[in-house]
Design a protein around this motif. Structure first.
Motif, short mmCIF file in Angstrom:
data_model
loop_
_atom_site.label_atom_id
_atom_site.label_comp_id
_atom_site.label_asym_id
_atom_site.label_seq_id
_atom_site.Cartn_x
_atom_site.Cartn_y
_atom_site.Cartn_z
N PRO A 215 0.81 -1.23 0.00
CA PRO A 215 0.00 0.00 0.00
C PRO A 215 0.85 1.27 0.00
N THR A 216 0.44 2.23 -0.82
CA THR A 216 1.09 3.55 -0.82
C THR A 216 0.10 4.65 -0.45
N LYS A 217 -1.19 4.33 -0.50
CA LYS A 217 -2.22 5.32 -0.24
C LYS A 217 -3.23 4.76 0.75
N TYR A 218 -3.49 5.53 1.82
CA TYR A 218 -4.44 5.11 2.83
C TYR A 218 -5.70 5.98 2.74
N THR A 219 -6.86 5.36 2.88
CA THR A 219 -8.11 6.10 2.95
C THR A 219 -8.69 5.91 4.34
N ILE A 220 -8.77 6.99 5.10
CA ILE A 220 -9.38 6.96 6.43
C ILE A 220 -10.78 7.56 6.29
N TRP A 221 -11.79 6.76 6.62
CA TRP A 221 -13.16 7.22 6.45
C TRP A 221 -13.46 8.38 7.39
N TYR A 222 -14.28 9.32 6.92
CA TYR A 222 -14.47 10.56 7.65
C TYR A 222 -14.94 10.42 9.09
N PRO A 223 -15.78 9.45 9.44
CA PRO A 223 -16.13 9.32 10.87
C PRO A 223 -14.92 9.06 11.77
N HIS A 224 -13.78 8.60 11.17
CA HIS A 224 -12.61 8.22 11.95
C HIS A 224 -11.43 9.18 11.85
N VAL A 225 -11.54 10.22 11.05
CA VAL A 225 -10.35 11.02 10.76
C VAL A 225 -9.77 11.72 12.00
N ASN A 226 -10.61 12.06 12.96
CA ASN A 226 -10.11 12.77 14.14
C ASN A 226 -9.86 11.86 15.33
N THR A 227 -9.96 10.56 15.11
CA THR A 227 -9.66 9.60 16.17
C THR A 227 -8.58 8.60 15.75
N HIS A 228 -8.40 8.44 14.44
CA HIS A 228 -7.44 7.45 13.92
C HIS A 228 -6.20 8.08 13.30
N ILE A 229 -6.11 9.41 13.30
CA ILE A 229 -4.93 10.10 12.75
C ILE A 229 -4.39 11.07 13.80
N LEU A 230 -3.11 10.96 14.10
CA LEU A 230 -2.48 11.84 15.07
C LEU A 230 -1.31 12.57 14.42
N PRO A 231 -1.44 13.87 14.13
CA PRO A 231 -0.31 14.63 13.56
C PRO A 231 0.85 14.74 14.55
N LEU A 232 2.03 14.33 14.11
CA LEU A 232 3.22 14.38 14.96
C LEU A 232 4.14 15.54 14.61
N TYR A 233 4.30 15.80 13.31
CA TYR A 233 5.20 16.86 12.85
C TYR A 233 4.56 17.61 11.69
N ALA A 234 4.91 18.90 11.59
CA ALA A 234 4.56 19.70 10.42
C ALA A 234 5.87 20.12 9.76
N MET A 235 5.92 20.00 8.43
CA MET A 235 7.13 20.34 7.70
C MET A 235 6.82 21.37 6.62
N SER A 236 7.66 22.38 6.52
CA SER A 236 7.55 23.39 5.47
C SER A 236 8.66 23.13 4.45
N VAL A 237 8.26 22.89 3.21
CA VAL A 237 9.20 22.47 2.16
C VAL A 237 9.11 23.40 0.97
N ARG A 238 10.26 23.71 0.40
CA ARG A 238 10.30 24.52 -0.82
C ARG A 238 10.77 23.65 -1.98
N VAL A 239 10.06 23.73 -3.09
CA VAL A 239 10.45 23.01 -4.31
C VAL A 239 10.93 24.03 -5.33
N ASP A 240 12.16 23.86 -5.81
CA ASP A 240 12.74 24.84 -6.72
C ASP A 240 13.55 24.13 -7.80
N PHE A 241 13.05 24.17 -9.02
CA PHE A 241 13.73 23.52 -10.13
C PHE A 241 14.78 24.43 -10.78
N HIS A 242 14.91 25.67 -10.30
CA HIS A 242 15.81 26.63 -10.93
C HIS A 242 17.22 26.57 -10.34
N THR A 243 17.32 26.25 -9.05
CA THR A 243 18.63 26.34 -8.40
C THR A 243 19.18 25.00 -7.94
#
Length: 334
Positions: A215-243
């Motif tokens: 599996p590469t993609k998980y589908t969490i049904w909406y009744p469970h999204v706030n009980t079965h998913i726990l955010p641990l980290y937030a990441m800010s990423v920049r994508v730059d094809f010029h440099t």
């Protein structure tokens, strides 16, 4: 893990080039914009109970390396601007953590002790992170682009972070934001592409996946999204094809005894202490960003681990590969 699909790279490249076509900046102006945007994010995320990790911390190096090994060749076009740990210190954060723990226990009881907990990436936006950490995950409906796989919230496996980058929104500062989460899958069922399924097909299942074997993609049904998913980290990423990606090297497999860097790092992590592994991951991240060459990376790893350890790691890998390639002997019944 290397990403061989040129479609994925072209998609990001087209998005970035479209954004950059209307505006050109000098390197000093761009540096000022990056610093300003990250500072603004820092103030916002701090209010949400997030703590920014220092770039020299082992935790930061490990998460950055985990992202880069997951997105493969796209790492040369990316830079991690900031990583924030979710402390779950706000009232909503504490409630989210407690709910996750309760449903983890409940799922273990329901599924004979196996809650099937995995790591997952979720692409969003800066405002999305604010909403998720303040009020929880909302209902986004079916995706406007791409093929739907059920009416639920999508996360991508730990080895498919590139998909979370593709699905994240670019903000006015050119940053993309992704969440690294713990996810309770429970008993999964395969949800085919194009499915309009909006919940488990029966009580035997808890979540959906795109492929049962890998599996590469998980589908969490909406009744469970706030009980079965726990955010641990937030990441800010920049994508730059010029440099990025100014160095080019042959991808030809070495003719001498060799081991993929990802496998080498796995072997070394069982041998070297955390402080040395932090250095190894840092150098490997620099290599994936094309900041150093393969030759320089090998030199640095030799300096950290020593040739004895490297030779042992390569031999161990080669022996394992040989054993797995040999078919098991068959015995006939007399």
């Amino acid at each position: 893990m290397c990403i061989s699909s040129s479609r994925m790279e072209a998609r990001i490249q087209n998005e970035v080039q479209a954004e950059m076509s209307d505006e050109t900046c000098s390197s000093s102006n761009l540096s000022s914009i990056i610093s300003s945007s990250v500072s603004e994010d820092h103030r916002l995320f701090s209010k949400l109970g997030l703590v920014r990790l220092n770039v020299d911390d082992e935790e930061h190096v490990r998460l950055k390396h985990r992202l880069y090994t997951s997105i493969g060749s796209l790492a040369q076009h990316c830079s991690v601007e900031a990583i924030y740990r979710n402390m779950h210190s706000s009232p909503s954060g504490r409630a989210s953590l407690e709910s996750f723990r309760l449903f983890l226990k409940a799922t273990e009881q329901k599924r004979n002790g196996n809650a099937n907990v995995v790591n997952g990436w979720h692409g969003t936006s800066k405002d999305g992170i604010r909403r998720i950490l303040s009020n929880g995950f909302g209902m986004n409906g079916m995706p406007e682009d791409g093929v739907p796989q059920g009416f639920g919230l999508y996360l991508y496996s730990e080895h498919s972070a590139v998909e979370s980058v593709l699905s994240s929104a670019v903000d006015v500062d050119g940053l993309r934001h992704i969440l690294f989460c713990r996810v309770i899958l429970g008993n999964s069922e395969e949800v085919p592409p194009g499915s309009r399924q909006f919940g488990p097909s029966s009580e035997k299942f808890d979540s959906g996946v795109d492929n049962m074997q890998s599996p590469t993609k998980y589908t969490i049904w909406y009744p469970h999204v706030n009980t079965h998913i726990l955010p641990l980290y937030a990441m800010s990423v920049r994508v730059d094809f010029h440099t990025k990606g100014t160095q080019t090297e042959s991808l030809r497999k070495p003719s001498s005894p060799w081991i993929p860097f990802s496998s080498l790092i796995t072997v070394l992590s069982r041998i070297l202490p955390p402080s040395q592994m932090c250095l190894v991951r840092r150098y490997h991240s620099d290599y994936m960003e094309k900041k150093i060459s393969r030759k320089q990376l090998i030199f640095q790893i030799r300096q950290v681990s020593g040739d004895k350890v490297l030779i042992s790691a390569i031999k161990s890998f080669q022996d394992k590969q040989t054993k797995s390639a040999c078919p098991s002997p068959k015995y006939s019944k007399n």
